[in-house]
Scaffold this active site. Structure first.
Site: not given
Length: 305
Positions: A20, A39, A92, A158, A162, A192
């Site tokens: 993404l 990255d 991201n 997670y 989020k 993904t």
């Protein structure tokens, strides 16, 4: 139909070596923005930059793990050094360490929260400082997840991160409004490496890798598609066309785009002088307990084999 032109703007996209993040970086560059690709994998970051420049875009790589203030400062500093300013930040970067509660270790929890939640906070703070200093507004795009909206089995770390990101988007949209900085959370659903580990989606993700199209039951019914299907939302939010869009959680995937509701009270009961435990037990079944809210991400309605 308005033209989305980001020429002259610069962006940082964390975790954009693949998936993404790469789709977001490519979409921004395709609409004219200069992009800092980030990255932890140097080869992935450099390959991402190459794919953008070969398509006529402008990009550089900054290899660093997000989470610390130092990493955030490096990313913002690189954008300013290369392009003279920072206009767009897309947070991201993320990892998974899925475990049920009783098996989740401190390290499992801390690693995910550090990358997702603290990484979003430190990068957004550094970007906000720069954007306020340079003037002219800006755009923060925070990447959320359906797990953060509804919870998800095995994802304490997670889902919590989020959910926090959605709350930060709402908070920062108020704090940064006078500076002309919009803040929104996107809630993507795409094929993904992460969704490929979900048994219900795995066969379709694998088929997609072999060039087979996704069925309409996924693209329309579930709003599930490719990373590229999610990418258009980011340049839109970074454009003048979205100057009045802020504090929102926006889902996108496949052929679907949707606005998520914010938490709100849906039912209430009152007792003169306040409540006792016994009174709550008496009224609960017929009042607040009559329509309990569901939890978890609904199982996808997949086409029959």
């Amino acid at each position: 139909m308005p033209s989305i032109d980001l020429t002259g703007k610069s962006a940082v996209v964390t975790g954009s070596g693949r998936g993404l993040g790469l789709a977001y970086a490519r979409a921004l560059a395709a609409h004219g923005a200069s992009v800092v690709v980030n990255d932890v994998d140097e080869a992935a970051a450099e390959a991402a930059v190459k794919s953008i420049t070969e398509a006529g875009g402008n990009a550089v790589a900054e290899v660093v793990a997000v989470g610390t203030s130092e990493a955030a400062d490096r990313l913002v500093g690189r954008a300013v050094a290369e392009f003279g300013r920072l206009d767009v930040l897309v947070t991201n970067a993320g990892i998974l360490r899925d475990r049920v509660l009783w098996k989740m270790t401190d390290d499992d929890f801390d690693a995910v929260v550090t990358t997702h939640l603290r990484g979003t906070f430190t990068c957004a703070r550094a970007a906000a400082v720069r954007m306020r200093e340079q003037g002219g507004g800006g755009t923060l795009v925070l990447v959320g997840s359906p797990a953060g909206q509804r919870g998800n089995f095995g994802q304490t770390n997670y889902a919590a991160a989020k959910a926090g990101i959605a709350a930060m988007a709402r908070t920062w949209s108020m704090e940064l409004a006078r500076a002309g900085i919009t803040v929104n959370a996107v809630v993507p659903v795409a094929a993904t490496a992460m969704t490929g580990s979900v048994p219900a989606f795995a066969p379709y993700v694998e088929a997609l890798r072999h060039g087979e199209p996704l069925p309409d039951a996924l693209r329309k019914g579930e709003g599930f598609g490719t990373p590229e299907d999610c990418a258009a939302l980011v340049p839109f939010l970074a454009s003048d066309a979205a100057r009045d869009v802020t504090g929102q959680c926006i889902g996108i995937g496949g052929d679907k785009v949707a606005l998520w509701s914010h938490p709100e009270e849906i039912k209430a009961a009152y007792a003169d002088g306040g409540w006792t435990a016994e009174a709550l037990a008496d009224v609960w079944p017929a009042t607040l307990g009559a329509a309990p809210q569901t939890v978890g991400i609904p199982a996808p309605k997949l086409p029959e084999a």
